[in-house]
Scaffold this active site. Structure first.
Site, PDB file in Angstrom:
ATOM      1  N   TYR A  89       0.866  -1.089   0.452  1.00  0.00           N
ATOM      2  CA  TYR A  89       0.087   0.134  -0.280  1.00  0.00           C
ATOM      3  C   TYR A  89       0.801   0.755   0.185  1.00  0.00           C
ATOM      4  O   TYR A  89       0.986   2.186  -0.758  1.00  0.00           O
ATOM      5  CB  TYR A  89      -1.070   0.210   1.394  1.00  0.00           C
ATOM      6  CG  TYR A  89      -2.004   1.111   0.802  1.00  0.00           C
ATOM      7  CD1 TYR A  89      -2.798   1.328   0.494  1.00  0.00           C
ATOM      8  CD2 TYR A  89      -1.279   2.030   1.845  1.00  0.00           C
ATOM      9  CE1 TYR A  89      -3.984   2.482   0.880  1.00  0.00           C
ATOM     10  CE2 TYR A  89      -1.982   3.440   2.396  1.00  0.00           C
ATOM     11  CZ  TYR A  89      -3.248   3.614   1.291  1.00  0.00           C
ATOM     12  OH  TYR A  89      -3.773   4.464   1.201  1.00  0.00           O
TER      13      TYR A  89
ATOM     14  N   HIS B  86       5.200  10.481  -0.238  1.00  0.00           N
ATOM     15  CA  HIS B  86       3.663  10.327  -0.947  1.00  0.00           C
ATOM     16  C   HIS B  86       3.789  12.141  -0.855  1.00  0.00           C
ATOM     17  O   HIS B  86       4.008  12.846  -0.147  1.00  0.00           O
ATOM     18  CB  HIS B  86       2.578   9.324  -0.049  1.00  0.00           C
ATOM     19  CG  HIS B  86       2.636   8.501   0.559  1.00  0.00           C
ATOM     20  ND1 HIS B  86       1.915   8.102   1.311  1.00  0.00           N
ATOM     21  CD2 HIS B  86       3.385   7.882  -0.536  1.00  0.00           C
ATOM     22  CE1 HIS B  86       1.953   6.106   0.800  1.00  0.00           C
ATOM     23  NE2 HIS B  86       2.976   6.051  -0.211  1.00  0.00           N
TER      24      HIS B  86
ATOM     25  N   HIS C 271       4.867  13.758   2.814  1.00  0.00           N
ATOM     26  CA  HIS C 271       5.323  13.219   3.995  1.00  0.00           C
ATOM     27  C   HIS C 271       5.773  11.649   3.702  1.00  0.00           C
ATOM     28  O   HIS C 271       5.625  11.189   2.567  1.00  0.00           O
ATOM     29  CB  HIS C 271       3.853  12.305   4.595  1.00  0.00           C
ATOM     30  CG  HIS C 271       2.727  12.011   4.594  1.00  0.00           C
ATOM     31  ND1 HIS C 271       2.023  12.808   3.259  1.00  0.00           N
ATOM     32  CD2 HIS C 271       3.190  11.228   4.265  1.00  0.00           C
ATOM     33  CE1 HIS C 271       1.699  12.358   2.840  1.00  0.00           C
ATOM     34  NE2 HIS C 271       1.258  10.595   2.982  1.00  0.00           N
TER      35      HIS C 271
ATOM     36  N   HIS D  46       6.525   7.590   4.405  1.00  0.00           N
ATOM     37  CA  HIS D  46       5.957   6.190   5.524  1.00  0.00           C
ATOM     38  C   HIS D  46       7.475   4.901   5.316  1.00  0.00           C
ATOM     39  O   HIS D  46       8.177   4.989   4.118  1.00  0.00           O
ATOM     40  CB  HIS D  46       4.783   5.389   4.788  1.00  0.00           C
ATOM     41  CG  HIS D  46       3.679   6.272   4.978  1.00  0.00           C
ATOM     42  ND1 HIS D  46       2.929   6.588   6.040  1.00  0.00           N
ATOM     43  CD2 HIS D  46       3.064   7.005   4.648  1.00  0.00           C
ATOM     44  CE1 HIS D  46       1.604   7.091   5.628  1.00  0.00           C
ATOM     45  NE2 HIS D  46       2.216   7.988   4.343  1.00  0.00           N
TER      46      HIS D  46
END
Length: 318
Positions: free
Chosen positions: A25, A122, A134, A136
């Site tokens: 994801y 992202h 940001h 992840h």
């Protein structure tokens, strides 16, 4: 205005989550979970600016191999299979500078803890703050060595060790370093506003009306207090997707259990049928044996009768 955000979360099976699904994801790719056989395809997800794996020296796994190995290394049904660092990237930096900042933070995690790191940057969501860049950053919960997955990074599980605070401070230091090198005067801090001696609330709830005005480009007093720190849209999207993922995985698990139960029932019925056939076969063989013995005894009686008649000779009368 540069803002500070660095949250540390875990990804665990107890919540119905998978390291493979989470990595797919965040990176916007298609990965297969070899443990469950599920395929997670997020190749149509938009807003992925950059993805990269950063490994300890001597490790050459690709993304699918890495996260499947992470899943295999954990045996318990409630194991923590990955750790995530969610960080806000200053919108003052250009794409290359944002990528290098995330990469430098990942290298620090690799060097300090010996883990493997998966970086996904992202872009801001269409409905959220346009400055909300940001990253992840997923890491393994175990050290990764040429010999395989090794010890757990337990120091990061206990706040008393100070390691989480160290990580947060490191992100602030690297962010400020990147801002300085790019010629910006803005600075961030991992410390609370109270620790910094700033007498104001960290954030203020905007409410639907103010939120709508902010999205139309109308600056409000409340919005100014929260300017640059709104990563809620990305968090909501991520949480919603993970809830769907967890629900789907629960349904698939239930389907697998039902299928296993059906197969077990089928195998039991086959076993019972085979047992009935065995009993019938043995009974048939027993009856055949008894019939053969009866016929043999009958033949023996007839032979004995004939033998007696022969021993008496012909009956000529007196």
């Amino acid at each position: 205005m540069a803002i500070y955000h660095c949250s540390v979360k875990t990804i665990g099976r107890s919540a119905g989550r998978s390291a493979v699904a989470s990595a797919a994801y965040r990176a916007g790719v298609c990965l297969e979970d070899e443990r469950t056989g599920e395929v997670y395809d997020y190749t149509r997800k938009s807003g992925i600016e950059h993805t990269e794996l950063i490994m300890p020296e001597g490790i050459t796994l690709d993304r699918e191999q890495l996260w499947n190995a992470a899943e295999v290394s954990e045996k318990r049904k409630n194991s923590t299979v990955a750790r995530e660092y969610e960080v806000a990237l200053p919108e003052e930096l250009n794409p290359e500078q944002r990528t290098e900042l995330a990469r430098e933070f990942a290298r620090h995690l690799v060097e300090r803890y010996g883990v493997a790191v998966d970086v996904s940057i992202h872009a801001p969501g269409r409905e959220g703050d346009s400055r909300n860049y940001h990253a992840h950053i997923l890491t393994t919960t175990r050290q990764v060595t040429p010999g395989g997955f090794a010890a757990k990074t337990r120091a990061l599980d206990d706040k008393k060790t100070g390691e989480i605070e160290h990580v947060r401070a490191t992100w602030a230091h690297l962010t400020n370093q990147a801002l300085e090198m790019s010629g910006h005067t803005e600075r961030v801090s991992h410390k609370s506003l109270e620790e910094q001696g700033i007498n104001r609330q960290p954030t203020v709830h905007l409410g639907p009306a103010v939120t709508a005005m902010e999205r139309r480009g109308v600056h409000t007093d409340r919005g100014e207090l929260n300017r640059g720190v709104d990563i809620q849209e990305a968090q909501k999207e991520l949480a919603a997707a993970e809830q769907v993922q967890a629900g789907a995985e629960r349904m698939r698990a239930q389907a697998r259990q039902w299928k296993q139960a059906q197969e077990q029932a089928k195998q039991k019925e086959i076993a019972r049928q085979r047992e009935r056939e065995r009993i019938e076969r043995e009974e048939k063989e027993r009856q055949q044996k008894l019939e053969a013995e009866r016929k043999a005894q009958e033949r023996e009686r007839l032979e004995q009768g004939r033998a007696r008649q022969r021993s008496r000779g012909p009956d000529l009368g007196r």
